[in-house]
Scaffold this motif. Sequence first.
Motif, PDB file in Angstrom:
ATOM      1  N   HIS A 131      31.395  17.374  80.622  1.00 16.87           N
ATOM      2  CA  HIS A 131      32.430  18.396  79.742  1.00 16.87           C
ATOM      3  C   HIS A 131      32.504  19.668  80.092  1.00 16.87           C
ATOM      4  CE1 HIS A 131      32.530  21.050  75.881  1.00 16.87           C
ATOM      5  NE2 HIS A 131      33.662  20.659  76.141  1.00 16.87           N
ATOM      6  N   LEU A 132      31.342  20.402  80.522  1.00 15.53           N
ATOM      7  CA  LEU A 132      31.352  21.579  81.268  1.00 15.53           C
ATOM      8  C   LEU A 132      31.919  21.597  82.631  1.00 15.53           C
ATOM      9  CD1 LEU A 132      28.046  23.056  79.365  1.00 15.53           C
ATOM     10  CD2 LEU A 132      30.444  23.137  78.919  1.00 15.53           C
ATOM     11  N   GLU A 133      31.426  20.718  83.366  1.00 19.25           N
ATOM     12  CA  GLU A 133      31.819  20.306  84.656  1.00 19.25           C
ATOM     13  C   GLU A 133      33.552  20.427  84.801  1.00 19.25           C
ATOM     14  OE1 GLU A 133      27.553  19.888  84.349  1.00 19.25           O
ATOM     15  OE2 GLU A 133      29.233  19.130  83.503  1.00 19.25           O
ATOM     16  N   ARG A 134      34.004  19.856  83.754  1.00 18.86           N
ATOM     17  CA  ARG A 134      35.729  19.708  83.955  1.00 18.86           C
ATOM     18  C   ARG A 134      36.194  21.162  84.292  1.00 18.86           C
ATOM     19  NH1 ARG A 134      39.810  20.132  85.330  1.00 18.86           N
ATOM     20  NH2 ARG A 134      41.682  19.018  84.438  1.00 18.86           N
ATOM     21  N   ALA A 135      35.662  22.241  83.904  1.00 20.90           N
ATOM     22  CA  ALA A 135      36.262  23.629  84.078  1.00 20.90           C
ATOM     23  C   ALA A 135      36.089  24.128  85.254  1.00 20.90           C
ATOM     24  CB  ALA A 135      35.733  24.419  82.835  1.00 20.90           C
ATOM     25  N   LEU A 136      35.246  23.361  86.338  1.00 23.56           N
ATOM     26  CA  LEU A 136      35.186  24.002  87.491  1.00 23.56           C
ATOM     27  C   LEU A 136      36.108  23.599  88.541  1.00 23.56           C
ATOM     28  CD1 LEU A 136      31.099  23.086  87.783  1.00 23.56           C
ATOM     29  CD2 LEU A 136      32.204  25.383  87.031  1.00 23.56           C
ATOM     30  N   ASP A 137      37.456  24.091  88.198  1.00 22.37           N
ATOM     31  CA  ASP A 137      38.582  23.550  88.740  1.00 22.37           C
ATOM     32  C   ASP A 137      39.367  24.723  89.297  1.00 22.37           C
ATOM     33  OD1 ASP A 137      39.499  24.629  86.307  1.00 22.37           O
ATOM     34  OD2 ASP A 137      40.525  22.918  85.880  1.00 22.37           O
ATOM     35  N   LEU A 194      38.150  25.141  69.985  1.00 23.12           N
ATOM     36  CA  LEU A 194      38.229  26.706  70.126  1.00 23.12           C
ATOM     37  C   LEU A 194      36.848  27.149  70.983  1.00 23.12           C
ATOM     38  CD1 LEU A 194      40.806  27.978  70.664  1.00 23.12           C
ATOM     39  CD2 LEU A 194      40.015  29.366  68.384  1.00 23.12           C
ATOM     40  N   PHE A 195      35.774  26.923  69.904  1.00 21.44           N
ATOM     41  CA  PHE A 195      34.786  27.601  70.446  1.00 21.44           C
ATOM     42  C   PHE A 195      33.612  26.568  71.210  1.00 21.44           C
ATOM     43  CE2 PHE A 195      36.006  29.998  66.686  1.00 21.44           C
ATOM     44  CZ  PHE A 195      35.701  31.409  67.228  1.00 21.44           C
ATOM     45  N   ARG A 196      33.170  25.354  70.868  1.00 22.84           N
ATOM     46  CA  ARG A 196      32.334  24.636  71.665  1.00 22.84           C
ATOM     47  C   ARG A 196      33.107  23.957  72.671  1.00 22.84           C
ATOM     48  NH1 ARG A 196      30.214  27.020  67.482  1.00 22.84           N
ATOM     49  NH2 ARG A 196      31.591  25.872  66.010  1.00 22.84           N
ATOM     50  N   GLY A 197      34.237  23.615  72.592  1.00 25.38           N
ATOM     51  CA  GLY A 197      35.127  22.810  73.785  1.00 25.38           C
ATOM     52  C   GLY A 197      35.699  23.869  74.642  1.00 25.38           C
ATOM     53  N   TYR A 198      36.557  24.572  74.337  1.00 23.73           N
ATOM     54  CA  TYR A 198      37.370  25.315  75.172  1.00 23.73           C
ATOM     55  C   TYR A 198      36.511  26.703  75.636  1.00 23.73           C
ATOM     56  CZ  TYR A 198      41.467  28.353  76.419  1.00 23.73           C
ATOM     57  OH  TYR A 198      42.370  29.038  77.188  1.00 23.73           O
ATOM     58  N   LEU A 199      35.860  27.543  74.648  1.00 26.60           N
ATOM     59  CA  LEU A 199      35.141  28.517  75.226  1.00 26.60           C
ATOM     60  C   LEU A 199      33.697  28.070  75.850  1.00 26.60           C
ATOM     61  CD1 LEU A 199      34.635  31.715  75.025  1.00 26.60           C
ATOM     62  CD2 LEU A 199      33.756  31.563  73.020  1.00 26.60           C
ATOM     63  N   GLY A 200      33.183  27.065  75.314  1.00 23.50           N
ATOM     64  CA  GLY A 200      32.248  26.529  76.071  1.00 23.50           C
ATOM     65  C   GLY A 200      32.386  26.125  77.277  1.00 23.50           C
ATOM     66  N   GLN A 201      33.338  25.680  77.768  1.00 25.38           N
ATOM     67  CA  GLN A 201      33.930  25.161  79.076  1.00 25.38           C
ATOM     68  C   GLN A 201      34.121  26.648  79.925  1.00 25.38           C
ATOM     69  OE1 GLN A 201      37.280  22.570  78.975  1.00 25.38           O
ATOM     70  NE2 GLN A 201      36.111  20.935  79.393  1.00 25.38           N
ATOM     71  N   ALA A 202      34.692  27.652  79.174  1.00 20.86           N
ATOM     72  CA  ALA A 202      34.961  29.019  80.149  1.00 20.86           C
ATOM     73  C   ALA A 202      33.575  29.695  80.217  1.00 20.86           C
ATOM     74  CB  ALA A 202      35.478  29.922  78.963  1.00 20.86           C
ATOM     75  N   ILE A 203      32.538  29.471  79.531  1.00 17.62           N
ATOM     76  CA  ILE A 203      31.481  30.313  79.628  1.00 17.62           C
ATOM     77  C   ILE A 203      30.292  29.421  80.618  1.00 17.62           C
ATOM     78  CG2 ILE A 203      29.169  30.934  78.476  1.00 17.62           C
ATOM     79  CD1 ILE A 203      30.738  31.608  75.935  1.00 17.62           C
ATOM     80  N   GLY A 204      30.590  28.061  80.622  1.00 21.59           N
ATOM     81  CA  GLY A 204      29.902  27.393  81.615  1.00 21.59           C
ATOM     82  C   GLY A 204      30.520  27.628  83.167  1.00 21.59           C
ATOM     83  N   ALA A 205      31.742  27.571  83.121  1.00 20.42           N
ATOM     84  CA  ALA A 205      32.113  27.781  84.502  1.00 20.42           C
ATOM     85  C   ALA A 205      32.009  29.101  84.984  1.00 20.42           C
ATOM     86  CB  ALA A 205      33.669  27.670  84.485  1.00 20.42           C
ATOM     87  N   TRP A 206      31.841  30.274  83.997  1.00 20.43           N
ATOM     88  CA  TRP A 206      31.590  31.528  84.438  1.00 20.43           C
ATOM     89  C   TRP A 206      29.985  31.934  84.753  1.00 20.43           C
ATOM     90  CZ3 TRP A 206      34.779  33.925  79.909  1.00 20.43           C
ATOM     91  CH2 TRP A 206      36.259  33.660  80.212  1.00 20.43           C
TER      92      TRP A 206
END
Length: 314
Positions: free
Chosen positions: A3-9, A169-181
């Motif tokens: 889930h969070l790793e998907r945003a590392l792109d 918005l919060f757990r999916g989208y923003l969660g991915q952003a914070i995980g990537a950052w």
Amino acid sequence: MKHLERALDGQNEFWKYLVNFIASLVGGSMVGSIPLAVLIMIKTIENKGAVTANPANAMDFSAYGISTNLGLVLMMLPFITGLITAILLLRPLHKRSFAEVVNGTKTIRWNRAFTGFAIWFVIMAIYFIVDYTVDPSNYVLQFNISAFLPLLLISALLIPLQTTFEELLFRGYLGQAIGAWTKNRWLVMIIPAILFGLMHIANPEVKEYGFWIAMPQYIMFGLVFGLITVLDDGIEVSMGLHAANNIFASLMITNKASALQTEAVFNQQIVNPNKETLALLIMSVVFILIAKYIFKWDFKVLNKKVEKQEVETV
């Protein structure tokens, strides 16, 4: 973990998230609010300005002569238009699909959402039965089948869209952003929880009980959703839990300060927010323990760094 790793792109520029948040929370929600605003204007004109908002609860649209069921539908529309806007912008901004923001893969695990829904609904029902047994005088039966049946349909169809919007918005989208950052799963839990709580600052419960009494409930619930998302590597379980919570509240219990003014079965006369916060904490712990057993969660993942997975080659 996906889930969070998907945003590392490489698609995590701050401005992209800002655009989607503004477009969905402000733009999409404003468009969805137009029908309610127009109806309130019409009702005000019809009554020659004699009706105004309920000063104790601005979400009590009966003050304008709007039925609670119609009011609930109109209150859900901004969330629906916001959800549609957020999903439509995922592909052009981040090259991600709806499912990839839900759990990082191409497939949504709906069975987990339904399981989360069922567990929380049962826990809430048990708590209500216990509370009603201890103090039945605090609940007034107001069951009206002609109003309840439409409410049942409205709640089942529309409330899951509202809660899905917030979880996406919060757990999916923003969660991915914070995980990537940050590469830190604890921050994935904490930061969205705080922002989620602040998003509810205009709710009538905050006005009724005070910021420092009501806000811990929202933030605590946000932390629970965040913890579940990290443990389960996706937001499906929290989607189900969130939907169960709001549907149960809309169908079974309302009170004068509730954001959901509905034709619920019972009207709660006095709400003790401190007791409710403690009850929420206990129910959340019970839920997490049950879900941990069912889904085989490993709490060690909380300390695992968000990073691209190594792929073994032969």
